[in-house]
Write a protein that holds these residues in place. Structure first.
Motif, PDB file in Angstrom:
ATOM      1  N   ARG A  29      -1.228   1.830   9.683  1.00 41.26           N
ATOM      2  CA  ARG A  29      -0.266   0.927   9.059  1.00 41.26           C
ATOM      3  C   ARG A  29      -0.613  -0.538   9.416  1.00 41.26           C
ATOM      4  NH1 ARG A  29       0.212   5.544   7.585  1.00 41.26           N
ATOM      5  NH2 ARG A  29       0.706   6.300   9.628  1.00 41.26           N
ATOM      6  N   ALA A  30      -0.912  -0.785  10.671  1.00 43.89           N
ATOM      7  CA  ALA A  30      -0.995  -2.170  11.145  1.00 43.89           C
ATOM      8  C   ALA A  30      -2.080  -2.981  10.449  1.00 43.89           C
ATOM      9  CB  ALA A  30      -1.224  -2.186  12.656  1.00 43.89           C
ATOM     10  N   THR A  31      -3.240  -2.373  10.235  1.00 41.95           N
ATOM     11  CA  THR A  31      -4.314  -3.163   9.629  1.00 41.95           C
ATOM     12  C   THR A  31      -4.386  -2.984   8.120  1.00 41.95           C
ATOM     13  OG1 THR A  31      -6.011  -1.454   9.909  1.00 41.95           O
ATOM     14  CG2 THR A  31      -5.718  -3.017  11.732  1.00 41.95           C
ATOM     15  N   THR A  32      -3.602  -2.073   7.583  1.00 41.73           N
ATOM     16  CA  THR A  32      -3.677  -1.792   6.143  1.00 41.73           C
ATOM     17  C   THR A  32      -2.538  -2.438   5.357  1.00 41.73           C
ATOM     18  OG1 THR A  32      -4.848   0.288   6.508  1.00 41.73           O
ATOM     19  CG2 THR A  32      -3.675   0.048   4.416  1.00 41.73           C
ATOM     20  N   ILE A  33      -1.319  -2.274   5.857  1.00 38.89           N
ATOM     21  CA  ILE A  33      -0.184  -2.774   5.074  1.00 38.89           C
ATOM     22  C   ILE A  33      -0.219  -4.303   5.056  1.00 38.89           C
ATOM     23  CG2 ILE A  33       2.322  -2.827   4.824  1.00 38.89           C
ATOM     24  CD1 ILE A  33       2.330  -0.142   6.275  1.00 38.89           C
TER      25      ILE A  33
ATOM     26  N   GLU B  87       0.816  -1.211   0.000  1.00 43.41           N
ATOM     27  CA  GLU B  87       0.000   0.000   0.000  1.00 43.41           C
ATOM     28  C   GLU B  87       0.856   1.271   0.000  1.00 43.41           C
ATOM     29  OE1 GLU B  87      -0.572  -2.694   1.702  1.00 43.41           O
ATOM     30  OE2 GLU B  87      -2.583  -3.264   1.105  1.00 43.41           O
TER      31      GLU B  87
ATOM     32  N   ARG C 193       6.012  -6.061   8.163  1.00 43.37           N
ATOM     33  CA  ARG C 193       5.207  -6.510   7.015  1.00 43.37           C
ATOM     34  C   ARG C 193       6.088  -6.728   5.784  1.00 43.37           C
ATOM     35  NH1 ARG C 193       2.356  -5.573  10.861  1.00 43.37           N
ATOM     36  NH2 ARG C 193       0.108  -5.231  10.872  1.00 43.37           N
TER      37      ARG C 193
ATOM     38  N   ASP D 104       6.144  -1.500  12.362  1.00 41.34           N
ATOM     39  CA  ASP D 104       5.050  -2.221  11.695  1.00 41.34           C
ATOM     40  C   ASP D 104       5.346  -2.433  10.211  1.00 41.34           C
ATOM     41  OD1 ASP D 104       3.518  -2.333  14.004  1.00 41.34           O
ATOM     42  OD2 ASP D 104       2.492  -0.446  13.594  1.00 41.34           O
TER      43      ASP D 104
ATOM     44  N   CYS E 166       0.194  -2.811  17.095  1.00 43.95           N
ATOM     45  CA  CYS E 166       0.851  -1.735  16.326  1.00 43.95           C
ATOM     46  C   CYS E 166       1.773  -0.885  17.195  1.00 43.95           C
ATOM     47  CB  CYS E 166      -0.182  -0.874  15.620  1.00 43.95           C
ATOM     48  SG  CYS E 166      -1.068   0.239  16.704  1.00 43.95           S
TER      49      CYS E 166
END
Lengths: 379, 436
Positions: B379-383, A67, A103, A99, B136
């Motif tokens: 960031r934590a739930t999107t990336i 993203e 990822r 974070d 996060c």
């Protein structure tokens, strides 16, 4: 070739030396951030390679996988990887620094895996149990390297690597000391070039380069000129000279930094302990990165001093007149740290300019007016 | 904000249970005010930090700051807090929950009292602040930053889990030990703050209540496999409130027992969310857009129902080994097992535990399409959503879409853009169902 031209060459052709070593059969292990100990990789006779992005290239491939609201530095690195720019990496190691980087390990590993891939978990909290946890994670890392390389870990070789990397740190501190005079003997842009050059070469070669550079600096005419504002830079990743040059071309001297790619990654030595892992743990887990949490002190003043006292020493010793925060967008920990650090520095009478940017040379020019206005305010 | 200026933000719910949650939300903040009047300690907390039952066992009243941000968005009263935080130097791309929380704290400090007409009476000054690294980074950094606006003893813990590729047998003891030590550090801190030792029997009781509520929540989700859908996703995003913010209480257990009973009743009586259910959608991930929850109803107007979620009920029940006799160690084990539940399955298949869960949900709930919500400031739930989508594409040809806005910052939302994207997604769903 002078050390300065060699440095410029290595800076311009990123990864040149690592590619040569890879081609010669040596294993090159790429890693992110400050929490993967170079010494452990070097103790296996491998070349540690700090992964860098490319501010001057658009992110044109990564968005199909990650993203755009992720750290643009990490996206830039990954963009290079899927285009094959990191095909010389035999290993890929990612610490849980934040974070996005956490990822990134999974996305990178899935899309462009190296022969060896490893995730190093790093506690955010700091304390005795965190030290023990991180040590165990390092032991897993060592075991993984043993399994991959077929070599047995030798603590004596780790001790040697610690000595070598401490020598490099000492040389870099020596170089940074040349920024204390007014005007400084070495520019911020030169420092950035040297640090970036060192991210992709063996430590002994980097030491040789630093020594050569220091010699050439001492032999060249001392800079003269009117008093310029002395700037301390704080932030995350600056692996391109564009922003530093912009500040220096605007009439300031960049004299000291606290950056992931600057003093943060090399400043403190690894203590030479009987068990070398003890020294590694105490040094790496206590790096001053906003992603790490120091236990709260009882008062606000004590808490800020506890977190930023080392920066207070830096700005005092390097006689900084002002501070610029250069934060790459979407870095939550820096974004939350910045206002607290500004409060701390303002109390010390230091003005602060807080800049949030996109890790792209195409946006740097837009910052010129803000930097100039800030410098005028200091003068 | 004047009451009559408020735009519609919430969704029409499918169950009576979900409709009761609004009162429970109000009660969270009322309880905090009441608790302080009674001399009890109120703590700022972060959701899913795995410490909820410890707090309940120690009579500490949780004040969930993230939930308050969501509440402000649902009431469309977030701009003044976001703006205040941004005036104080916080970036417009920083976690918007954090911006609302810090903006609120800053305003309360400047005013010396509660901001006028603060939703649900506002958040009182906490006695304690408890962060964590679970989920996060802002969860401990935000609370560290609170020191600018208040003086309250602050403590944070790590919540760590291994990467999917780790050999769980090799790392289990190491992770459980660290988690236990983190909880023990927290307990020592809380004992100092409250002046009372933790009663471990009491902790066992709150754990029992917490686990029972979550087991019932899981049971209600299993019931939701039934067709047609009787409990849509907007209800799920309400019932997460008792699951998380009443964790460790009898109230939560009673709530979920009622929910299970109601879902069973609706299934038996075929009380569907929509009359003609054409498409069953999976909410694949991302924080919901609290500012515009009615979009679920908008989908329903086209016969498309969100029937299950990969968000908030992140953990299926786990079985802690019987040899664990200490409740703190039990919590450490439970944390490890929750976070690693699908690791082995992932290693044997896609390599990605999130993908495994979604594939299971697609199969079990007979899904027609998957919806993701990318939040610009989370960031934590999107990336990883795009990566998840790409990996899912290897195993399923279902239509998948990613919408972009934010969980609470309305400036990142465009109704026109969403409606156009909804239309396109519905067309993709229709095309797949159309006979060849």
């Amino acid at each position: 070739m002078t050390s300065i031209t060699q440095m410029e060459d290595l800076y311009t052709q990123r990864g040149k030396r690592a590619r040569e070593l890879h081609a010669a059969g040596q294993k090159v292990v790429g890693y992110f951030c400050c929490f993967v100990p170079d010494e452990i990789i070097a103790a296996f006779d491998m070349i540690p390679y700090r992964i860098q992005g490319c501010m001057s290239e658009p992110i044109d491939r990564a968005d199909a996988h990650i993203e755009p609201m992720a750290c643009p530095f990490a996206r830039s690195c990954f963009n290079m990887a899927i285009k094959g720019d990191y095909s010389f990496l035999d290993g890929f190691v990612v610490p849980h620094s934040c974070d996005t980087i956490e990822r990134m390990y999974h996305i990178w590993r899935e899309n462009t895996p190296a022969a060896f891939n490893h995730f190093l978990n790093v506690p955010h909290m700091m304390g005795p149990s965190s030290d023990a946890f991180y040590r165990k994670e390092l032991e897993f890392f060592i075991k993984a390297l043993e399994d991959w390389s077929g070599k047995t870990f030798d603590p004596a070789k780790l001790k040697d690597a610690i000595k070598l990397y401490n020598q490099r740190r000492a040389r870099l501190r020596e170089l940074y000391a040349l920024r204390k005079p007014d005007p400084p003997l070495v520019s911020g842009a030169e420092i950035t070039q040297l640090l970036v050059a060192g991210m992709g070469m063996p430590a002994d070669e980097h030491i040789e380069l630093i020594d050569g550079l220091i010699g050439e600096i001492m032999r060249r005419p001392q800079p003269k000129g009117p008093k310029q504002p002395r700037i301390f830079i704080w932030g995350n990743e600056i692996d391109d000279t564009a922003f530093i040059k912009l500040v220096e071309e605007s009439g300031a001297s960049v004299v000291m930094d606290d950056l992931c790619t600057g003093s943060r990654f090399f400043w403190d030595d690894v203590p030479e302990t009987a068990d070398p892992l003890d020294g590694i743990v105490s040094r790496y887990l206590h790096i001053h990165c906003p992603r790490s949490y120091k236990p709260a002190a009882e008062t606000r003043e004590d808490d800020l001093e506890n977190r930023f006292g080392y920066i207070g020493e830096f700005v005092k010793t390097w006689h900084a007149d002002g501070v610029i925060f250069y934060i790459i967008r979407y870095c939550d920990t820096c974004e939350l740290e910045g206002p607290d650090l500004r409060e701390y520095l303002n109390v010390k009478g230091l003005p602060v300019l807080m800049i949030e940017d996109d890790y792209s040379t195409s946006t740097i020019g837009q910052l010129r007016t803000r930097v100039q206005a800030f410098l005028e305010m200091i003068v | 904000m004047e009451e009559n200026d408020q735009a519609k933000t919430t969704a029409t719910k499918g169950t009576d249970a979900a409709r009761k949650v609004r009162a429970m939300v109000k009660n969270i903040y009322k309880s905090c005010h009441d608790a302080q009047a009674e001399g009890k300690k109120v703590a700022y907390i972060m959701v899913s930090s795995q410490y909820d039952e410890i707090l309940r066992a120690m009579d500490i009243v949780p004040l969930p700051t993230e939930n308050y941000a969501g509440l402000c968005a649902a009431k469309r009263d977030m701009d003044r807090f976001l703006t205040k935080a941004e005036e104080d130097g916080y970036s417009q791309v920083l976690c918007s929950y954090a911006r609302i929380g810090l903006g609120f704290d800053s305003m309360r400090k400047d005013l010396g009292c509660m901001p006028e007409n603060a939703p649900d009476g506002g958040m009182p000054l906490p006695d304690i602040i408890l962060g964590s690294s679970g989920v996060c980074d802002p969860r401990f950094k935000w609370f560290q930053a609170c020191g600018r606006f208040m003086t309250a003893p602050t403590y944070s813990i790590d919540v760590m889990h291994p990467a999917v590729h780790c050999d769980l047998n090799a790392v289990r003891d190491h992770y459980v030990r660290y988690q236990k030590e983190q909880f023990e550090g927290l307990i020592a801190f809380l004992e100092k703050q409250t002046g009372k030792p933790l009663n471990k029997e009491r902790l066992w009781e709150t754990i029992r209540l917490g686990d029972e509520a979550w087991r019932l929540w899981y049971e209600s989700d299993l019931l939701r496999m039934s067709k047609p859908c009787v409990m849509p996703s907007q209800d799920h995003f309400s019932v997460m409130v008792p699951a998380y913010y009443y964790s460790g209480t009898q109230e939560a257990v009673d709530f979920f027992q009622d929910l299970v009973n109601e879902v069973k009743y609706k299934i038996e009586n075929k009380l569907a969310v929509v009359k003609d259910e054409k498409y069953r959608i999976l909410y694949g991930g991302g924080l919901p857009p609290w500012h515009t929850m009615w979009f679920f109803n908008y989908f329903e107007s086209f016969g498309a129902v969100f029937v299950i979620e990969n968000q908030y009920r992140g953990f299926d029940p786990v079985e802690v080994p019987g040899h664990v006799k200490d409740p703190v160690e039990f919590l450490a084990w439970r944390t490890f097992l929750r976070y690693t539940k699908r690791h082995e399955q992932a290693r044997a298949n896609s390599g990605n535990p999130v993908v495994e869960r979604i594939l299971d949900l697609i199969k079990d709930y007979d899904i027609d399409g998957v919806f993701f919500h990318a939040c610009r400031s989370c960031r934590a739930t999107t990336i990883g959503q795009i990566h998840t989508k790409n990996t899912l594409g290897r195993y399923t040809d279902l239509p998948m879409t990613q919408f972009v806005s934010d969980m609470v910052d309305l400036r990142d939302y465009s109704e026109a853009q969403w409606k156009a994207q909804i239309e396109a997604f519905l067309e993709a769903l229709a095309a797949r169902k159309r006979p060849l």
